[in-house]
Design an enzyme around this catalytic site. Structure first.
Site, mmCIF file in Angstrom:
data_model
loop_
_atom_site.group_PDB
_atom_site.id
_atom_site.type_symbol
_atom_site.label_atom_id
_atom_site.label_comp_id
_atom_site.label_asym_id
_atom_site.label_seq_id
_atom_site.Cartn_x
_atom_site.Cartn_y
_atom_site.Cartn_z
ATOM 1 N N TYR A 24 36.249 46.105 20.802
ATOM 2 C CA TYR A 24 35.344 45.884 21.935
ATOM 3 C C TYR A 24 34.034 46.374 21.715
ATOM 4 O O TYR A 24 33.097 45.755 21.963
ATOM 5 C CB TYR A 24 36.100 46.602 23.318
ATOM 6 N N GLY B 214 30.982 34.868 34.479
ATOM 7 C CA GLY B 214 32.207 35.847 34.929
ATOM 8 C C GLY B 214 32.055 36.217 36.455
ATOM 9 O O GLY B 214 31.949 37.350 36.696
ATOM 10 N N SER C 38 27.284 47.436 27.319
ATOM 11 C CA SER C 38 28.060 48.631 27.666
ATOM 12 C C SER C 38 27.516 49.722 26.956
ATOM 13 O O SER C 38 27.036 49.557 25.788
ATOM 14 C CB SER C 38 29.553 48.581 27.316
ATOM 15 N N LEU D 28 21.702 31.666 36.367
ATOM 16 C CA LEU D 28 23.027 31.204 36.101
ATOM 17 C C LEU D 28 23.784 32.784 35.767
ATOM 18 O O LEU D 28 23.179 33.399 34.916
ATOM 19 C CB LEU D 28 23.105 30.254 34.827
ATOM 20 N N SER E 293 35.158 38.089 39.595
ATOM 21 C CA SER E 293 35.432 39.373 39.942
ATOM 22 C C SER E 293 34.312 40.339 39.494
ATOM 23 O O SER E 293 33.282 39.958 38.841
ATOM 24 C CB SER E 293 36.823 39.860 39.275
ATOM 25 N N GLY E 294 34.595 41.671 39.907
ATOM 26 C CA GLY E 294 33.596 42.647 39.477
ATOM 27 C C GLY E 294 32.253 42.608 39.708
ATOM 28 O O GLY E 294 31.439 42.176 40.459
ATOM 29 N N ILE E 295 31.214 42.836 38.388
ATOM 30 C CA ILE E 295 29.960 42.971 38.464
ATOM 31 C C ILE E 295 29.476 41.593 38.527
ATOM 32 O O ILE E 295 28.287 41.435 39.317
ATOM 33 C CB ILE E 295 29.458 43.607 37.018
ATOM 34 N N GLY E 296 29.931 40.539 38.030
ATOM 35 C CA GLY E 296 29.533 39.012 38.019
ATOM 36 C C GLY E 296 29.571 38.543 39.679
ATOM 37 O O GLY E 296 28.549 37.992 40.110
HETATM 38 N N1 LIG Z 1 33.810 47.794 34.091
HETATM 39 C C1 LIG Z 1 33.523 48.500 33.298
HETATM 40 O O1 LIG Z 1 33.895 49.695 33.386
HETATM 41 C C2 LIG Z 1 32.334 48.106 32.415
HETATM 42 C C3 LIG Z 1 31.604 49.380 31.561
HETATM 43 C C4 LIG Z 1 30.701 48.518 30.797
HETATM 44 C C5 LIG Z 1 30.437 47.269 30.543
HETATM 45 N N2 LIG Z 1 31.142 46.463 31.464
HETATM 46 C C6 LIG Z 1 30.904 45.012 31.046
HETATM 47 O O2 LIG Z 1 30.528 44.246 32.488
HETATM 48 C C7 LIG Z 1 30.840 42.911 32.400
HETATM 49 C C8 LIG Z 1 31.409 42.594 33.604
HETATM 50 O O3 LIG Z 1 32.915 43.287 33.599
HETATM 51 P P1 LIG Z 1 33.684 43.857 35.019
HETATM 52 O O4 LIG Z 1 33.689 45.208 34.916
HETATM 53 O O5 LIG Z 1 32.974 43.009 35.988
HETATM 54 O O6 LIG Z 1 35.084 43.465 34.704
HETATM 55 P P2 LIG Z 1 35.883 42.214 35.546
HETATM 56 O O7 LIG Z 1 36.085 42.392 36.911
HETATM 57 O O8 LIG Z 1 37.288 41.972 34.720
HETATM 58 O O9 LIG Z 1 35.176 40.882 35.132
HETATM 59 C C9 LIG Z 1 35.037 40.113 34.098
HETATM 60 C C10 LIG Z 1 34.851 38.673 34.218
HETATM 61 O O10 LIG Z 1 34.510 37.976 32.890
HETATM 62 C C11 LIG Z 1 35.253 36.846 33.159
HETATM 63 N N3 LIG Z 1 35.799 36.291 31.863
HETATM 64 C C12 LIG Z 1 36.637 37.010 30.802
HETATM 65 N N4 LIG Z 1 36.711 35.939 29.666
HETATM 66 C C13 LIG Z 1 35.923 34.974 30.076
HETATM 67 C C14 LIG Z 1 35.724 33.646 29.553
HETATM 68 N N5 LIG Z 1 36.216 33.249 28.439
HETATM 69 N N6 LIG Z 1 34.689 32.740 30.160
HETATM 70 C C15 LIG Z 1 34.256 33.046 31.439
HETATM 71 N N7 LIG Z 1 34.541 34.501 32.004
HETATM 72 C C16 LIG Z 1 35.153 35.189 31.343
HETATM 73 C C17 LIG Z 1 36.444 37.219 33.919
HETATM 74 O O11 LIG Z 1 37.005 36.091 34.462
HETATM 75 P P3 LIG Z 1 38.570 35.765 34.743
HETATM 76 O O12 LIG Z 1 39.023 36.206 36.040
HETATM 77 O O13 LIG Z 1 38.937 34.386 34.617
HETATM 78 O O14 LIG Z 1 39.385 36.617 33.782
HETATM 79 C C18 LIG Z 1 35.702 38.070 34.961
HETATM 80 O O15 LIG Z 1 35.184 37.068 35.872
HETATM 81 C C19 LIG Z 1 31.602 42.662 30.940
HETATM 82 O O16 LIG Z 1 30.908 42.173 30.165
HETATM 83 C C20 LIG Z 1 32.046 44.083 30.700
HETATM 84 O O17 LIG Z 1 32.344 44.115 29.419
HETATM 85 C C21 LIG Z 1 32.262 46.933 32.092
#
Ligand SMILES: NC(=O)c1ccc[n+]([C@@H]2O[C@H](COP(=O)([O-])OP(=O)(O)OC[C@H]3O[C@@H](n4cnc5c(N)ncnc54)[C@H](OP(=O)(O)O)[C@@H]3O)[C@@H](O)[C@H]2O)c1
Length: 271
Positions: free
Chosen positions: A147, A10, A134, A7, A13-16
Protein backbone atom coordinates in the site's frame (compact mmCIF):
# COMPACT_ATOMS: atom_id res chain seq x y z
CA UNK A 1 -20.19 27.53 -9.60
CA UNK A 2 -23.17 25.42 -10.83
CA UNK A 3 -21.77 25.24 -14.39
CA UNK A 4 -18.61 23.53 -13.13
CA UNK A 5 -18.19 19.77 -13.26
CA UNK A 6 -16.11 17.57 -10.95
CA UNK A 7 -15.57 13.84 -11.43
CA UNK A 8 -14.87 11.87 -8.25
CA UNK A 9 -13.75 8.23 -8.18
CA UNK A 10 -14.77 5.71 -5.51
CA UNK A 11 -17.96 7.37 -4.27
CA UNK A 12 -19.75 4.26 -2.98
CA UNK A 13 -18.50 4.94 0.58
CA UNK A 14 -16.20 6.93 2.86
CA UNK A 15 -14.31 10.02 1.69
CA UNK A 16 -15.55 9.76 -1.91
CA UNK A 17 -19.21 9.60 -0.88
CA UNK A 18 -18.81 12.50 1.57
CA UNK A 19 -16.93 14.57 -1.04
CA UNK A 20 -19.58 13.97 -3.69
CA UNK A 21 -22.29 15.28 -1.37
CA UNK A 22 -20.20 18.20 -0.06
CA UNK A 23 -19.20 19.27 -3.59
CA UNK A 24 -22.83 19.13 -4.76
CA UNK A 25 -23.79 21.25 -1.74
CA UNK A 26 -21.17 23.79 -2.82
CA UNK A 27 -22.81 24.05 -6.22
CA UNK A 28 -20.67 21.67 -8.29
CA UNK A 29 -22.17 19.37 -10.89
CA UNK A 30 -20.88 16.07 -9.48
CA UNK A 31 -20.09 13.06 -11.65
CA UNK A 32 -19.97 10.50 -8.85
CA UNK A 33 -18.27 7.37 -10.12
CA UNK A 34 -18.08 3.88 -8.65
CA UNK A 35 -17.06 0.50 -9.98
CA UNK A 36 -20.39 -1.10 -9.11
CA UNK A 37 -23.35 1.26 -9.46
CA UNK A 38 -25.54 -1.23 -7.56
CA UNK A 39 -23.75 0.23 -4.52
CA UNK A 40 -25.07 3.75 -5.14
CA UNK A 41 -27.82 3.52 -2.48
CA UNK A 42 -25.85 5.11 0.39
CA UNK A 43 -24.65 7.98 -1.79
CA UNK A 44 -28.10 8.65 -3.20
CA UNK A 45 -29.64 8.60 0.29
CA UNK A 46 -26.97 11.01 1.62
CA UNK A 47 -27.48 13.32 -1.36
CA UNK A 48 -31.24 13.27 -0.83
CA UNK A 49 -30.80 14.06 2.89
CA UNK A 50 -28.63 17.03 1.89
CA UNK A 51 -31.17 18.19 -0.70
CA UNK A 52 -28.74 17.84 -3.63
CA UNK A 53 -28.35 15.56 -6.61
CA UNK A 54 -25.32 13.78 -8.07
CA UNK A 55 -24.86 11.98 -11.40
CA UNK A 56 -23.83 8.39 -10.71
CA UNK A 57 -21.62 6.81 -13.40
CA UNK A 58 -19.86 3.48 -13.64
CA UNK A 59 -16.04 3.63 -13.55
CA UNK A 60 -13.56 0.98 -12.45
CA UNK A 61 -10.17 2.70 -12.12
CA UNK A 62 -8.34 -0.54 -12.98
CA UNK A 63 -10.16 -0.86 -16.31
CA UNK A 64 -9.00 1.66 -18.94
CA UNK A 65 -12.00 0.85 -21.17
CA UNK A 66 -14.42 1.76 -18.38
CA UNK A 67 -12.42 4.94 -17.64
CA UNK A 68 -12.41 6.07 -21.31
CA UNK A 69 -16.13 5.30 -21.68
CA UNK A 70 -17.01 7.42 -18.66
CA UNK A 71 -14.80 10.37 -19.65
CA UNK A 72 -15.92 10.28 -23.31
CA UNK A 73 -19.50 11.09 -22.31
CA UNK A 74 -18.67 14.21 -20.30
CA UNK A 75 -17.91 17.05 -22.72
CA UNK A 76 -16.73 19.33 -19.92
CA UNK A 77 -14.62 18.73 -16.84
CA UNK A 78 -13.25 21.32 -14.42
CA UNK A 79 -11.84 19.10 -11.69
CA UNK A 80 -10.92 15.49 -11.02
CA UNK A 81 -10.77 13.97 -7.55
CA UNK A 82 -8.79 10.73 -7.62
CA UNK A 83 -10.16 9.19 -4.45
CA UNK A 84 -10.67 5.47 -5.15
CA UNK A 85 -8.18 3.29 -3.32
CA UNK A 86 -7.94 0.19 -1.20
CA UNK A 87 -5.94 -0.70 1.88
CA UNK A 88 -3.91 -3.87 2.10
CA UNK A 89 -2.15 -5.43 5.08
CA UNK A 90 0.58 -8.00 4.47
CA UNK A 91 4.29 -8.64 4.22
CA UNK A 92 6.41 -9.80 1.32
CA UNK A 93 7.22 -13.35 2.47
CA UNK A 94 3.61 -14.16 3.30
CA UNK A 95 1.99 -12.96 0.08
CA UNK A 96 2.48 -13.35 -3.66
CA UNK A 97 3.88 -10.78 -6.06
CA UNK A 98 0.42 -10.90 -7.71
CA UNK A 99 -1.09 -9.64 -4.44
CA UNK A 100 1.30 -6.69 -4.49
CA UNK A 101 0.60 -6.06 -8.17
CA UNK A 102 -3.15 -5.92 -7.46
CA UNK A 103 -2.57 -3.24 -4.81
CA UNK A 104 -0.54 -1.22 -7.35
CA UNK A 105 -3.28 -1.65 -9.99
CA UNK A 106 -5.92 0.03 -7.82
CA UNK A 107 -3.90 2.60 -5.92
CA UNK A 108 -1.29 3.61 -8.53
CA UNK A 109 -2.25 2.59 -12.08
CA UNK A 110 -5.90 3.39 -11.32
CA UNK A 111 -4.93 7.00 -10.61
CA UNK A 112 -2.88 7.11 -13.83
CA UNK A 113 -5.68 5.73 -16.02
CA UNK A 114 -8.19 8.31 -14.82
CA UNK A 115 -5.80 11.28 -14.80
CA UNK A 116 -4.54 10.47 -18.29
CA UNK A 117 -8.08 10.30 -19.68
CA UNK A 118 -9.13 13.51 -17.87
CA UNK A 119 -6.19 15.74 -18.82
CA UNK A 120 -7.41 16.77 -22.31
CA UNK A 121 -10.67 18.08 -20.77
CA UNK A 122 -8.84 19.66 -17.84
CA UNK A 123 -6.47 21.48 -20.21
CA UNK A 124 -9.50 23.00 -21.94
CA UNK A 125 -11.01 24.20 -18.65
CA UNK A 126 -7.66 25.02 -17.00
CA UNK A 127 -8.88 22.74 -14.28
CA UNK A 128 -7.36 20.80 -11.41
CA UNK A 129 -6.44 17.30 -10.30
CA UNK A 130 -6.79 16.46 -6.59
CA UNK A 131 -5.45 13.04 -5.64
CA UNK A 132 -6.12 11.48 -2.25
CA UNK A 133 -2.90 9.76 -1.23
CA UNK A 134 -2.13 9.20 2.46
CA UNK A 135 0.46 9.85 5.14
CA UNK A 136 1.37 6.33 3.96
CA UNK A 137 2.60 8.03 0.78
CA UNK A 138 5.23 9.80 2.88
CA UNK A 139 6.12 7.40 5.71
CA UNK A 140 6.52 3.65 5.12
CA UNK A 141 4.52 1.66 7.68
CA UNK A 142 4.82 -1.93 8.92
CA UNK A 143 2.63 -4.47 7.08
CA UNK A 144 1.72 -1.72 4.56
CA UNK A 145 4.60 -2.45 2.18
CA UNK A 146 2.47 -2.74 -0.95
CA UNK A 147 0.00 0.00 0.00
CA UNK A 148 2.76 2.47 0.94
CA UNK A 149 4.73 1.58 -2.21
CA UNK A 150 1.65 2.43 -4.30
CA UNK A 151 0.96 5.68 -2.44
CA UNK A 152 4.68 6.68 -2.59
CA UNK A 153 4.48 6.03 -6.34
CA UNK A 154 1.43 8.27 -6.67
CA UNK A 155 3.19 11.03 -4.71
CA UNK A 156 6.31 10.87 -6.90
CA UNK A 157 4.21 10.73 -10.03
CA UNK A 158 2.08 13.75 -9.11
CA UNK A 159 5.01 15.80 -7.78
CA UNK A 160 6.72 15.26 -11.14
CA UNK A 161 3.57 15.89 -13.19
CA UNK A 162 2.60 19.10 -11.35
CA UNK A 163 5.09 21.50 -13.00
CA UNK A 164 4.45 19.99 -16.43
CA UNK A 165 0.65 20.22 -16.08
CA UNK A 166 1.03 23.80 -14.77
CA UNK A 167 2.49 24.85 -18.15
CA UNK A 168 -0.98 24.17 -19.64
CA UNK A 169 -2.90 25.77 -16.76
CA UNK A 170 -3.81 22.55 -14.93
CA UNK A 171 -3.03 22.40 -11.20
CA UNK A 172 -2.12 19.14 -9.46
CA UNK A 173 -2.35 18.49 -5.71
CA UNK A 174 -2.01 15.54 -3.35
CA UNK A 175 -4.14 15.26 -0.21
CA UNK A 176 -2.73 13.23 2.66
CA UNK A 177 -5.12 12.02 5.36
CA UNK A 178 -4.04 10.08 8.46
CA UNK A 179 -6.59 7.70 9.98
CA UNK A 180 -10.14 8.28 8.68
CA UNK A 181 -13.20 6.46 10.03
CA UNK A 182 -14.52 5.09 6.72
CA UNK A 183 -15.04 1.57 5.33
CA UNK A 184 -11.30 1.51 4.59
CA UNK A 185 -10.22 -0.84 7.40
CA UNK A 186 -13.12 -3.28 6.95
CA UNK A 187 -12.51 -3.26 3.17
CA UNK A 188 -8.79 -4.06 3.69
CA UNK A 189 -9.56 -7.76 4.19
CA UNK A 190 -8.07 -8.20 7.67
CA UNK A 191 -10.49 -11.08 8.24
CA UNK A 192 -8.81 -13.13 5.47
CA UNK A 193 -5.17 -12.77 6.48
CA UNK A 194 -2.91 -15.70 5.52
CA UNK A 195 -0.82 -17.52 8.15
CA UNK A 196 1.76 -14.91 9.13
CA UNK A 197 4.33 -17.47 10.34
CA UNK A 198 7.29 -15.79 12.08
CA UNK A 199 5.65 -12.37 11.63
CA UNK A 200 2.51 -13.22 13.64
CA UNK A 201 3.56 -11.48 16.91
CA UNK A 202 4.61 -8.35 15.01
CA UNK A 203 1.30 -8.31 13.13
CA UNK A 204 -0.61 -8.73 16.38
CA UNK A 205 1.22 -5.71 17.86
CA UNK A 206 0.62 -3.71 14.68
CA UNK A 207 -3.11 -4.43 14.65
CA UNK A 208 -3.40 -3.49 18.32
CA UNK A 209 -1.65 -0.17 17.67
CA UNK A 210 -3.80 0.47 14.57
CA UNK A 211 -7.00 -0.06 16.55
CA UNK A 212 -5.85 2.64 18.97
CA UNK A 213 -4.87 5.02 16.15
CA UNK A 214 -8.30 4.65 14.55
CA UNK A 215 -10.00 5.48 17.86
CA UNK A 216 -9.03 9.12 17.11
CA UNK A 217 -9.74 8.98 13.39
CA UNK A 218 -11.02 11.94 11.39
CA UNK A 219 -14.45 11.70 9.80
CA UNK A 220 -14.81 11.33 6.02
CA UNK A 221 -16.74 14.61 6.10
CA UNK A 222 -13.66 16.42 7.55
CA UNK A 223 -11.56 15.24 4.62
CA UNK A 224 -14.38 16.05 2.19
CA UNK A 225 -14.43 19.62 3.46
CA UNK A 226 -10.68 19.94 2.78
CA UNK A 227 -11.25 18.64 -0.76
CA UNK A 228 -14.16 21.01 -1.41
CA UNK A 229 -12.07 23.94 -0.13
CA UNK A 230 -9.34 22.92 -2.58
CA UNK A 231 -11.86 22.74 -5.43
CA UNK A 232 -12.63 26.40 -4.76
CA UNK A 233 -9.11 27.61 -3.87
CA UNK A 234 -7.59 30.13 -6.24
CA UNK A 235 -4.20 28.44 -6.15
CA UNK A 236 -4.35 25.06 -4.41
CA UNK A 237 -1.16 24.01 -2.60
CA UNK A 238 0.58 20.98 -4.05
CA UNK A 239 0.48 19.04 -0.76
CA UNK A 240 -2.29 19.23 1.83
CA UNK A 241 -2.39 17.23 5.07
CA UNK A 242 -5.90 16.88 6.46
CA UNK A 243 -5.30 16.87 10.24
CA UNK A 244 -2.83 17.95 12.90
CA UNK A 245 -1.89 14.35 13.60
CA UNK A 246 -1.24 13.77 9.88
CA UNK A 247 1.04 16.87 9.88
CA UNK A 248 2.93 15.64 12.95
CA UNK A 249 3.39 12.16 11.53
CA UNK A 250 4.47 13.16 8.01
CA UNK A 251 6.57 15.97 9.51
CA UNK A 252 8.76 13.36 11.25
CA UNK A 253 9.97 12.23 7.83
CA UNK A 254 10.81 15.68 6.48
CA UNK A 255 13.61 16.22 9.02
CA UNK A 256 14.70 12.57 9.22
CA UNK A 257 17.60 12.60 6.79
CA UNK A 258 19.13 9.27 7.91
CA UNK A 259 15.77 7.51 8.45
CA UNK A 260 16.42 6.81 12.13
CA UNK A 261 13.48 8.77 13.54
CA UNK A 262 10.93 6.97 11.34
CA UNK A 263 12.51 3.58 12.12
CA UNK A 264 12.38 4.28 15.86
CA UNK A 265 8.70 5.20 15.55
CA UNK A 266 7.54 2.34 13.34
CA UNK A 267 9.63 -0.38 15.01
CA UNK A 268 7.80 0.47 18.22
CA UNK A 269 4.50 -0.38 16.47
CA UNK A 270 5.55 -4.00 15.94
CA UNK A 271 7.37 -4.84 19.18
N1 LIG B 1 -9.53 5.67 5.70
C1 LIG B 1 -8.28 5.99 5.96
O1 LIG B 1 -7.79 5.83 7.09
C2 LIG B 1 -7.43 6.59 4.88
C3 LIG B 1 -6.23 7.21 5.24
C4 LIG B 1 -5.42 7.77 4.26
C5 LIG B 1 -5.81 7.71 2.93
N2 LIG B 1 -6.98 7.09 2.58
C6 LIG B 1 -7.33 7.05 1.16
O2 LIG B 1 -8.58 7.66 0.99
C7 LIG B 1 -9.20 7.17 -0.20
C8 LIG B 1 -10.65 6.80 0.10
O3 LIG B 1 -10.68 5.75 1.05
P1 LIG B 1 -11.80 5.67 2.18
O4 LIG B 1 -11.14 5.88 3.47
O5 LIG B 1 -12.97 6.50 1.84
O6 LIG B 1 -12.16 4.10 2.11
P2 LIG B 1 -13.44 3.33 1.56
O7 LIG B 1 -14.64 3.73 2.32
O8 LIG B 1 -13.03 1.89 1.56
O9 LIG B 1 -13.60 3.84 0.07
C9 LIG B 1 -12.79 3.42 -0.98
C10 LIG B 1 -13.53 3.63 -2.28
O10 LIG B 1 -12.69 3.24 -3.37
C11 LIG B 1 -13.45 2.40 -4.20
N3 LIG B 1 -12.67 1.51 -5.04
C12 LIG B 1 -11.87 0.47 -4.67
N4 LIG B 1 -11.38 -0.14 -5.77
C13 LIG B 1 -11.89 0.53 -6.84
C14 LIG B 1 -11.77 0.39 -8.25
N5 LIG B 1 -11.03 -0.58 -8.80
N6 LIG B 1 -12.42 1.27 -9.07
C15 LIG B 1 -13.19 2.24 -8.54
N7 LIG B 1 -13.35 2.42 -7.21
C16 LIG B 1 -12.71 1.56 -6.38
C17 LIG B 1 -14.36 1.63 -3.27
O11 LIG B 1 -15.42 1.04 -4.02
P3 LIG B 1 -16.10 -0.36 -3.61
O12 LIG B 1 -17.18 -0.01 -2.65
O13 LIG B 1 -16.61 -0.90 -4.92
O14 LIG B 1 -15.01 -1.22 -3.01
C18 LIG B 1 -14.80 2.78 -2.37
O15 LIG B 1 -15.81 3.54 -3.01
C19 LIG B 1 -8.34 5.97 -0.66
O16 LIG B 1 -7.50 6.39 -1.73
C20 LIG B 1 -7.50 5.66 0.58
O17 LIG B 1 -6.27 5.07 0.23
C21 LIG B 1 -7.79 6.53 3.53
Amino acid sequence: MSNKTVLITGTSSGIGLATAVAAARSGWHVVATMRDTRKSGSLEAAAEDAGVSVDVHSLDVTDPVSVEACLAGLGQLDALVNNAGAGHVGTLEQESVEDVRAVMEVNFFGVLHVTRAALPLLRESKGRVLTVTSVGGVVGQPFNEAYCAAKFAVEGFMESLAPVAATTGVSVSVIEPGAVASEFVSNAGLGNMPDMGPYAPALFAYLERTRNAFANAQTPMDVAQTLVDLLAAEQPAFRVLTSESACAFAGTKVKDLDGSAVQKLTRAWVS
